[in-house]
Design a protein around this motif. Sequence first.
Motif, PDB file in Angstrom:
ATOM      1  N   GLU A  78       0.955  -1.193   0.028  1.00  0.00           N
ATOM      2  CA  GLU A  78      -0.045  -0.133  -0.138  1.00  0.00           C
ATOM      3  C   GLU A  78       0.799   1.390  -0.121  1.00  0.00           C
ATOM      4  O   GLU A  78       0.496   2.248  -0.511  1.00  0.00           O
ATOM      5  N   GLU A  79       1.992   1.245   0.863  1.00  0.00           N
ATOM      6  CA  GLU A  79       2.768   2.265   0.597  1.00  0.00           C
ATOM      7  C   GLU A  79       3.441   2.706  -0.772  1.00  0.00           C
ATOM      8  O   GLU A  79       3.485   3.719  -1.256  1.00  0.00           O
ATOM      9  N   GLN A  80       3.591   1.425  -1.359  1.00  0.00           N
ATOM     10  CA  GLN A  80       4.293   1.592  -2.826  1.00  0.00           C
ATOM     11  C   GLN A  80       3.255   2.023  -3.800  1.00  0.00           C
ATOM     12  O   GLN A  80       3.452   2.943  -4.469  1.00  0.00           O
ATOM     13  N   ALA A 128       6.328   5.564  12.713  1.00  0.00           N
ATOM     14  CA  ALA A 128       6.455   5.977  11.480  1.00  0.00           C
ATOM     15  C   ALA A 128       5.073   6.428  10.847  1.00  0.00           C
ATOM     16  O   ALA A 128       4.948   7.560  10.199  1.00  0.00           O
ATOM     17  N   GLU A 129       4.042   5.558  11.205  1.00  0.00           N
ATOM     18  CA  GLU A 129       2.777   5.910  10.506  1.00  0.00           C
ATOM     19  C   GLU A 129       2.320   7.292  11.280  1.00  0.00           C
ATOM     20  O   GLU A 129       1.801   8.106  10.680  1.00  0.00           O
ATOM     21  N   ARG A 130       2.655   7.351  12.617  1.00  0.00           N
ATOM     22  CA  ARG A 130       2.162   8.487  13.226  1.00  0.00           C
ATOM     23  C   ARG A 130       2.904   9.838  12.664  1.00  0.00           C
ATOM     24  O   ARG A 130       2.244  10.861  12.829  1.00  0.00           O
ATOM     25  N   LYS A 160      -5.549   6.028   4.763  1.00  0.00           N
ATOM     26  CA  LYS A 160      -4.895   4.641   4.877  1.00  0.00           C
ATOM     27  C   LYS A 160      -3.875   4.637   5.905  1.00  0.00           C
ATOM     28  O   LYS A 160      -3.616   3.563   6.682  1.00  0.00           O
ATOM     29  N   GLU A 161      -3.076   5.554   5.917  1.00  0.00           N
ATOM     30  CA  GLU A 161      -2.007   5.541   7.241  1.00  0.00           C
ATOM     31  C   GLU A 161      -2.905   5.520   8.277  1.00  0.00           C
ATOM     32  O   GLU A 161      -2.137   4.889   9.332  1.00  0.00           O
ATOM     33  N   GLU A 162      -3.701   6.254   8.688  1.00  0.00           N
ATOM     34  CA  GLU A 162      -4.583   5.905  10.020  1.00  0.00           C
ATOM     35  C   GLU A 162      -5.112   4.448  10.179  1.00  0.00           C
ATOM     36  O   GLU A 162      -5.011   3.880  11.302  1.00  0.00           O
ATOM     37  N   GLU A 163      -5.482   3.845   8.946  1.00  0.00           N
ATOM     38  CA  GLU A 163      -5.881   2.326   9.133  1.00  0.00           C
ATOM     39  C   GLU A 163      -4.506   1.544   9.532  1.00  0.00           C
ATOM     40  O   GLU A 163      -4.489   0.766  10.325  1.00  0.00           O
ATOM     41  N   HIS A 164      -3.465   1.869   8.847  1.00  0.00           N
ATOM     42  CA  HIS A 164      -2.343   1.252   9.212  1.00  0.00           C
ATOM     43  C   HIS A 164      -1.811   1.372  10.729  1.00  0.00           C
ATOM     44  O   HIS A 164      -1.681   0.433  11.190  1.00  0.00           O
ATOM     45  N   ALA A 165      -2.026   2.418  11.165  1.00  0.00           N
ATOM     46  CA  ALA A 165      -1.656   2.849  12.564  1.00  0.00           C
ATOM     47  C   ALA A 165      -2.438   1.895  13.630  1.00  0.00           C
ATOM     48  O   ALA A 165      -2.117   1.361  14.597  1.00  0.00           O
TER      49      ALA A 165
HETATM   50 FE   LIG Z   1       1.029   3.624   6.264  1.00  0.00          FE
END
Ligand SMILES: [Fe+2]
Length: 177
Positions: A78-80, A128-130, A160-165
Amino acid sequence: MGEFLSDIKAIRRRAREHIDQGPITEGYKAEREKVIAVLNEVLATELVCVLRYKRHYFMSKGLYAESVAAEFLEHAAEEQMHADQIAQRIVQLGGEPDLSPNGLASRSHSEYVEGQSMVDMIKEDLVAERIAIDSYRELIDYFGDQDPTTRRLMEQILAKEEEHAEDLVSLLQARSG
Ligand SMILES: [Fe+2]
Ligand SMILES: [Fe+2]
């Protein structure tokens, strides 16, 4: 023609000028060079996240390693995708994506930390996500109504980053609970 438009004749005339600039019209309100520079920082941030998640994926071992590794791999992909979307937007804006490995870590907002244990890895990814969440939120404010397309792209990425966190904090709780 709706009355809300300033002057459709002027808009039509302006559209014929500088057609080589593609989607960048005279009405583009943001400072293009600045937006491109800041998007290159986002691009570096996403790429550093890809590399860190990949490292963690390959180094996963121990109890629960398989399910955690699967999460790392999914996040890396997803980051890619985010990196690709950002690079695409930079080109649309008439810029060039900076994919040089030289200085990648210093252009990035987030850090590349390898971590020793599985818990360390998950914690470093969460940090890193935060970092991404906070810096992207600021960028969204900055884009505001000056560049709504870039703002919307960054809003999708932020979500999406919030989901990752959230995924990562759940993993930490599952392991300690
Ligand atoms: Fe992320
Ligand atoms: Fe991302």
